[in-house]
Design a protein around this motif. Structure first.
Motif, PDB file in Angstrom:
ATOM      1  N   GLY A   1      55.840  33.363  61.366  1.00  0.00           N
ATOM      2  CA  GLY A   1      56.462  34.166  60.331  1.00  0.00           C
ATOM      3  C   GLY A   1      56.152  33.545  58.978  1.00  0.00           C
ATOM      4  N   THR A   2      55.726  34.333  58.024  1.00  0.00           N
ATOM      5  CA  THR A   2      55.314  33.769  56.737  1.00  0.00           C
ATOM      6  C   THR A   2      56.453  33.088  55.993  1.00  0.00           C
ATOM      7  N   GLU A   3      57.708  33.435  56.330  1.00  0.00           N
ATOM      8  CA  GLU A   3      58.867  32.885  55.612  1.00  0.00           C
ATOM      9  C   GLU A   3      59.584  31.798  56.406  1.00  0.00           C
ATOM     10  N   ASP A   4      58.939  31.254  57.422  1.00  0.00           N
ATOM     11  CA  ASP A   4      59.537  30.156  58.199  1.00  0.00           C
ATOM     12  C   ASP A   4      59.735  28.949  57.281  1.00  0.00           C
ATOM     13  N   ILE A   5      60.904  28.298  57.372  1.00  0.00           N
ATOM     14  CA  ILE A   5      61.152  27.126  56.540  1.00  0.00           C
ATOM     15  C   ILE A   5      60.396  25.897  57.041  1.00  0.00           C
ATOM     16  N   ARG A   6      59.830  25.965  58.237  1.00  0.00           N
ATOM     17  CA  ARG A   6      58.920  24.917  58.707  1.00  0.00           C
ATOM     18  C   ARG A   6      57.528  25.288  58.189  1.00  0.00           C
ATOM     19  N   PRO A   7      56.907  24.447  57.385  1.00  0.00           N
ATOM     20  CA  PRO A   7      55.650  24.846  56.750  1.00  0.00           C
ATOM     21  C   PRO A   7      54.580  25.161  57.791  1.00  0.00           C
ATOM     22  N   ARG A   8      53.911  26.289  57.613  1.00  0.00           N
ATOM     23  CA  ARG A   8      52.972  26.739  58.635  1.00  0.00           C
ATOM     24  C   ARG A   8      51.665  25.965  58.625  1.00  0.00           C
ATOM     25  N   TRP A   9      51.401  25.199  57.561  1.00  0.00           N
ATOM     26  CA  TRP A   9      50.205  24.360  57.594  1.00  0.00           C
ATOM     27  C   TRP A   9      50.315  23.263  58.645  1.00  0.00           C
ATOM     28  N   ALA A  10      51.512  23.019  59.157  1.00  0.00           N
ATOM     29  CA  ALA A  10      51.655  22.016  60.214  1.00  0.00           C
ATOM     30  C   ALA A  10      50.897  22.406  61.478  1.00  0.00           C
ATOM     31  N   VAL A  11      50.603  23.695  61.633  1.00  0.00           N
ATOM     32  CA  VAL A  11      49.936  24.186  62.845  1.00  0.00           C
ATOM     33  C   VAL A  11      48.421  24.286  62.650  1.00  0.00           C
ATOM     34  N   ASP A  12      47.924  24.002  61.445  1.00  0.00           N
ATOM     35  CA  ASP A  12      46.501  24.183  61.171  1.00  0.00           C
ATOM     36  C   ASP A  12      45.618  23.350  62.102  1.00  0.00           C
ATOM     37  N   SER A  13      45.988  22.091  62.314  1.00  0.00           N
ATOM     38  CA  SER A  13      45.131  21.227  63.137  1.00  0.00           C
ATOM     39  C   SER A  13      45.111  21.687  64.587  1.00  0.00           C
ATOM     40  N   LEU A  14      46.216  22.243  65.071  1.00  0.00           N
ATOM     41  CA  LEU A  14      46.221  22.803  66.422  1.00  0.00           C
ATOM     42  C   LEU A  14      45.279  23.994  66.496  1.00  0.00           C
ATOM     43  N   HIS A  15      45.348  24.869  65.527  1.00  0.00           N
ATOM     44  CA  HIS A  15      44.475  26.045  65.501  1.00  0.00           C
ATOM     45  C   HIS A  15      43.001  25.631  65.500  1.00  0.00           C
ATOM     46  N   ARG A  16      42.676  24.598  64.725  1.00  0.00           N
ATOM     47  CA  ARG A  16      41.294  24.123  64.681  1.00  0.00           C
ATOM     48  C   ARG A  16      40.865  23.497  65.998  1.00  0.00           C
ATOM     49  N   ALA A  17      41.791  22.842  66.683  1.00  0.00           N
ATOM     50  CA  ALA A  17      41.431  22.131  67.911  1.00  0.00           C
ATOM     51  C   ALA A  17      41.198  23.066  69.092  1.00  0.00           C
ATOM     52  N   LEU A  18      41.854  24.219  69.086  1.00  0.00           N
ATOM     53  CA  LEU A  18      41.749  25.126  70.219  1.00  0.00           C
ATOM     54  C   LEU A  18      40.438  25.906  70.154  1.00  0.00           C
ATOM     55  N   ALA A  19      39.726  25.919  71.268  1.00  0.00           N
ATOM     56  CA  ALA A  19      38.400  26.545  71.288  1.00  0.00           C
ATOM     57  C   ALA A  19      38.472  28.060  71.230  1.00  0.00           C
ATOM     58  N   ASN A  20      39.546  28.638  71.751  1.00  0.00           N
ATOM     59  CA  ASN A  20      39.636  30.095  71.862  1.00  0.00           C
ATOM     60  C   ASN A  20      41.012  30.538  71.385  1.00  0.00           C
ATOM     61  N   SER A  21      41.207  30.524  70.076  1.00  0.00           N
ATOM     62  CA  SER A  21      42.527  30.859  69.547  1.00  0.00           C
ATOM     63  C   SER A  21      42.403  31.838  68.396  1.00  0.00           C
ATOM     64  N   GLN A  22      43.443  32.619  68.224  1.00  0.00           N
ATOM     65  CA  GLN A  22      43.568  33.505  67.075  1.00  0.00           C
ATOM     66  C   GLN A  22      44.959  33.329  66.504  1.00  0.00           C
ATOM     67  N   ARG A  23      45.102  33.645  65.224  1.00  0.00           N
ATOM     68  CA  ARG A  23      46.368  33.389  64.548  1.00  0.00           C
ATOM     69  C   ARG A  23      46.822  34.640  63.816  1.00  0.00           C
ATOM     70  N   VAL A  24      48.094  34.966  63.971  1.00  0.00           N
ATOM     71  CA  VAL A  24      48.685  36.131  63.322  1.00  0.00           C
ATOM     72  C   VAL A  24      49.901  35.666  62.525  1.00  0.00           C
ATOM     73  N   SER A  25      49.935  35.982  61.247  1.00  0.00           N
ATOM     74  CA  SER A  25      51.087  35.686  60.393  1.00  0.00           C
ATOM     75  C   SER A  25      51.817  36.985  60.090  1.00  0.00           C
ATOM     76  N   LEU A  26      53.093  37.027  60.405  1.00  0.00           N
ATOM     77  CA  LEU A  26      53.891  38.243  60.255  1.00  0.00           C
ATOM     78  C   LEU A  26      54.692  38.175  58.954  1.00  0.00           C
ATOM     79  N   THR A  27      54.436  39.119  58.093  1.00  0.00           N
ATOM     80  CA  THR A  27      55.069  39.107  56.776  1.00  0.00           C
ATOM     81  C   THR A  27      56.550  39.438  56.876  1.00  0.00           C
ATOM     82  N   GLY A  28      57.303  38.841  55.973  1.00  0.00           N
ATOM     83  CA  GLY A  28      58.734  39.124  55.884  1.00  0.00           C
ATOM     84  C   GLY A  28      59.560  38.556  57.008  1.00  0.00           C
TER      85      GLY A  28
END
Length: 274
Positions: A224-251
């Motif tokens: 969720g784009t408004e999560d109080i946990r900063p979403r950049w914390a998940v960036d390294s996981l996204h990069r590490a996974l060979a077959n992943s996609q990411r969806v950010s839900l507004t509001g």
């Protein structure tokens, strides 16, 4: 159902291929019934209360390996040989760990509002600051309750105030949090402290990035784009996974299916059909 003689509560609903759901916490009970309702035409969902929590038997040990084994017991009895898996918050970490240890059993992994795999947990100071900001006029009451031993009624009030910060819509936040706390089944703080400490140690001692690079299955990361946990914390996981996609839900905040149910359902249903 039982594993090591510990009774675990579980429930299934809906029609279609099985999808196992892992709630967050740690120390909470399953609150993912709204996800079940959203996906009832797309999946047979399997929900469960982790040991020591909610309707499951209140006994330990509380640790990641034990929770992975409990999830495997639920899997054996209700899921099937190869099944999709969705985890939310701490449950996203548990689901990821299960997929790493049992990749042959997981067809799809859905990682919802997790906090990544960085060993220094650099997101946590930002979370604490954002929590206080989001609490706004409720901050003083939350701090007062946090600073003392609480009665059962005060414990529920404290949880509702804290959980309200997980929603982007300030006007509806307390209502959403109160629904999460109904029925009130009590937080297992011993479980929460033990598992959170182990997660921190695990990330500092193991190379989860390398384990994720070796994971050969499709992964959907939902934020969720408004999560109080900063979403950049998940960036390294996204990069590490060979077959992943990411969806950010507004509001949407930490529970994106509550505040953006249409896009959440569409993202998960589309992913499961792949």
């Amino acid at each position: 159902m039982r594993d090591d003689d510990c009774r675990l509560w579980a429930e299934q609903a809906g029609a279609g291929p099985p999808l196992v759901l892992c709630h967050g916490g740690p120390g909470l009970w399953d609150y993912l019934a709204p996800v079940t309702r959203l996906l009832e035409q797309h999946a047979r969902t399997i929900r469960w209360d982790q040991r020591g929590c909610g309707r499951s038997q209140r006994r330990g040990p509380y640790g990641i390996a034990r929770f992975v084994a409990d999830l495997d017991a639920v899997w054996d009895q209700l899921a099937g040989p190869r099944t999709a898996l969705l985890g939310h918050s701490w449950g996203a970490h548990l689901a990821l760990r299960y997929a790493i240890e049992h990749p042959e059993r997981v067809s799809h992994l859905i990682y919802v509002s997790g906090t990544g795999i960085d060993p220094d947990r650099g997101w946590h100071p930002h979370y604490k600051r954002n929590l206080r900001l989001r609490l706004g006029p409720h901050l003083d009451r939350w701090e007062a309750l946090s600073a003392r031993d609480r009665t059962p009624a005060e414990e529920r009030e404290w949880a509702v105030l804290q959980w309200s910060a997980d929603f982007a819509d300030h006007g509806a936040a307390l209502h959403h949090a109160d629904r999460m706390a109904t029925p009130w089944l009590g937080i297992n703080h011993d479980c929460s402290q033990a598992v959170n400490a182990e997660v921190k140690q695990e990330l500092s001692r193991s190379d989860m990035a390398a384990q994720c690079r070796a994971l050969d299955l499709p992964v959907l990361i939902i934020d969720g784009t408004e999560d109080i946990r900063p979403r950049w914390a998940v960036d390294s996981l996204h990069r590490a996974l060979a077959n992943s996609q990411r969806v950010s839900l507004t509001g949407a905040g930490h529970l994106p299916w509550v505040e953006n149910p249409h896009d959440f359902r569409r993202a998960v249903a589309t992913f499961l059909r792949q």
